[in-house]
Design an enzyme around this catalytic site. Sequence first.
Site, PDB file in Angstrom:
ATOM      1  CG  HIS A 134      13.475 -32.825 -60.731  1.00 20.61           C
ATOM      2  ND1 HIS A 134      12.584 -32.409 -61.695  1.00 20.61           N
ATOM      3  CD2 HIS A 134      13.852 -34.073 -61.080  1.00 20.61           C
ATOM      4  CE1 HIS A 134      12.422 -33.380 -62.582  1.00 20.61           C
ATOM      5  NE2 HIS A 134      13.173 -34.397 -62.231  1.00 20.61           N
TER       6      HIS A 134
ATOM      7  CD  GLU B 223      11.594 -29.275 -60.299  1.00 22.55           C
ATOM      8  OE1 GLU B 223      12.764 -28.896 -60.495  1.00 22.55           O
ATOM      9  OE2 GLU B 223      11.076 -30.213 -60.938  1.00 22.55           O
TER      10      GLU B 223
ATOM     11  CB  CYS C  75      14.722 -33.397 -65.246  1.00 20.83           C
ATOM     12  SG  CYS C  75      15.090 -35.141 -64.982  1.00 20.83           S
TER      13      CYS C  75
HETATM   14  N1  GLN Z   1      12.512 -38.858 -69.221  1.00 23.50           N
HETATM   15  C1  GLN Z   1      13.795 -38.397 -68.782  1.00 23.50           C
HETATM   16  C2  GLN Z   1      14.556 -39.466 -68.022  1.00 23.50           C
HETATM   17  O1  GLN Z   1      13.973 -40.412 -67.560  1.00 23.50           O
HETATM   18  C3  GLN Z   1      13.671 -37.148 -67.944  1.00 23.50           C
HETATM   19  C4  GLN Z   1      13.014 -37.396 -66.628  1.00 23.50           C
HETATM   20  C5  GLN Z   1      12.503 -36.146 -65.954  1.00 23.50           C
HETATM   21  O2  GLN Z   1      12.401 -35.095 -66.573  1.00 23.50           O
HETATM   22  N2  GLN Z   1      12.147 -36.247 -64.698  1.00 23.50           N
HETATM   23  O3  GLN Z   1      15.736 -39.374 -67.877  1.00 23.50           O
END
Ligand code: GLN
Length: 532
Positions: A507, A509, A381
């Site tokens: 994600h 995970e 992410c």
């Molecule tokens: N802050 C980033 C976004 O909003 C990454 C978000 C995250 O890592 N869950 O796109």
Amino acid sequence: MKYIFVTGGVVSSLGKGLAAASLGTLLEQRGLKVVLQKFDPYLNVDPGTMNPFQHGEVYVLDDGAETDLDLGHYERFTSGVLTRSNSTSSGQVYETVLARERRGDYLGNTVQVIPHVTDEIKARLRSLSKEQPCDILITEIGGTTGDIEGLPFLEAIRQFVLEVGPRNVVIMHVTLVPFIKAAGELKTKPSQQSIAKLREIGLHPQVLVCRTEHPIEEDVRNKLSMFCNVPLEAVIEARDVDSSIYEMPLMLQREGLDNTICDLLSLDVPPADMTEWNRFVERVIHPKKRVKIAVVGKYIELQDAYKSIYESLTHAAAANDCGIDLVRVDAETLEDNPPNSVLKGVAGVLVPGGFGERGVEGKINATRFARENNLPFLGLCLGMQVATIEFARNVCGLEGANSAEFDPQAPHRVIHLLQEQKGVTDKGASMRLGTWPTMIKEGTCAHKVYGTSEIRERHRHRYEFNLSYREQMEVKGFVISGTSPDGSLVELIELKNHPYFVACQFHPEFQSKPNHPHPLFTGFIQACLGKF
Ligand code: GLN
């Protein structure tokens, strides 16, 4: 259908969620269909708006619900795929009741905790039983007995037990049996008091799971049984396990927890077959080799902030017969110090997700170190966004490249706000959330690890790769290996001429399980072992 309610006493952080999940594992391995859910007494509608320091990781479900990390345990310990119905907070309950009041559904009446709030809690219990039919519904109640905000839940359970009949319900109380050094003995009084508190409310736990640092000898067991009013065989010792949380189901099985529960619920089912689980635990506890992995994040001192990531690493490592030596690196320490002083000797670097600017430059430095030194890299992410910024700045020469999240005026906003996010002002449940499909390009590293061209992964973000930079990055060896089906959103990136440099906007995970490690993590560990 049978119901198990899991309450906690004495202190928080007793591993109630793990105990509930472990019981789920055991009952599922006995051939029962088990569903787990969590009641969270706080007033936030969901934990999505809470800081990891307050709450630990926010676990995202398939349907986009932002939930407590205990739901991660539930999904990892059982075969269940949960939905937003498996997670209820006081905030949600009150939101529903208050909306109803405004609509006029209670016209003429005073709206009260009993019966309106408790009715809504019971309605949620019943609708989950219909939505996800099962043999056993395990409900964990967050917080500690005695918390004011937990009372409506406990009262609702008291009423519910009356309605479904006591033979269909077990209340399992997870408590602490502390060792007092000066006296040289384990103390049962805190447990007695927290059970007394429950009795005051009208709840009578039949099973006591006792967290303890030392073995509970017979005299203490007898005392717990007598004063807490549970049969001796229902006093279950849950000793601290240093080696692995996955030992918990095995330990509880040895203590006879699932037998006791099945007896109490008159369930005639074969013993749990824990062969596969056992094998996994063996690999976790006695790995043939070890590998050093750095996780570079900003909530590094907090055990719970990257829970699912640490678990996913454990699963993937076990699949490779290896153990992980985790090097937790506070990203901020890499802002001024050269990364090689901290990252020297690690086999791979993982950059997790996150929000806000703090620590980002340190993550960028760590990513550069991995790229330049051919160290396996996995970015999740924000980790993908950081990898994009790093490549834009240091390979494509785009000076000042950044994400619009951190520098809205940056000359090269290689990461910018998702189109659908423009105009969104509310912070709660307003990100791009939940499972979305990704198409993977053939011939890429991602295609090799997944072994398929279409995947479905869970998301939680507001920003995305800015496609206007695609060409100038691609000519320099940046590979967009996965996109949304219409090609408009970049979901996976990697680098040419690097042994394993993979990052994703989603994600992974949240979809790794003990005996089903996630391919991106498995590939990463293999690469760290030089076997990819
Ligand atoms: N802050 C980033 C976004 O909003 C990454 C978000 C995250 O890592 N869950 O796109």
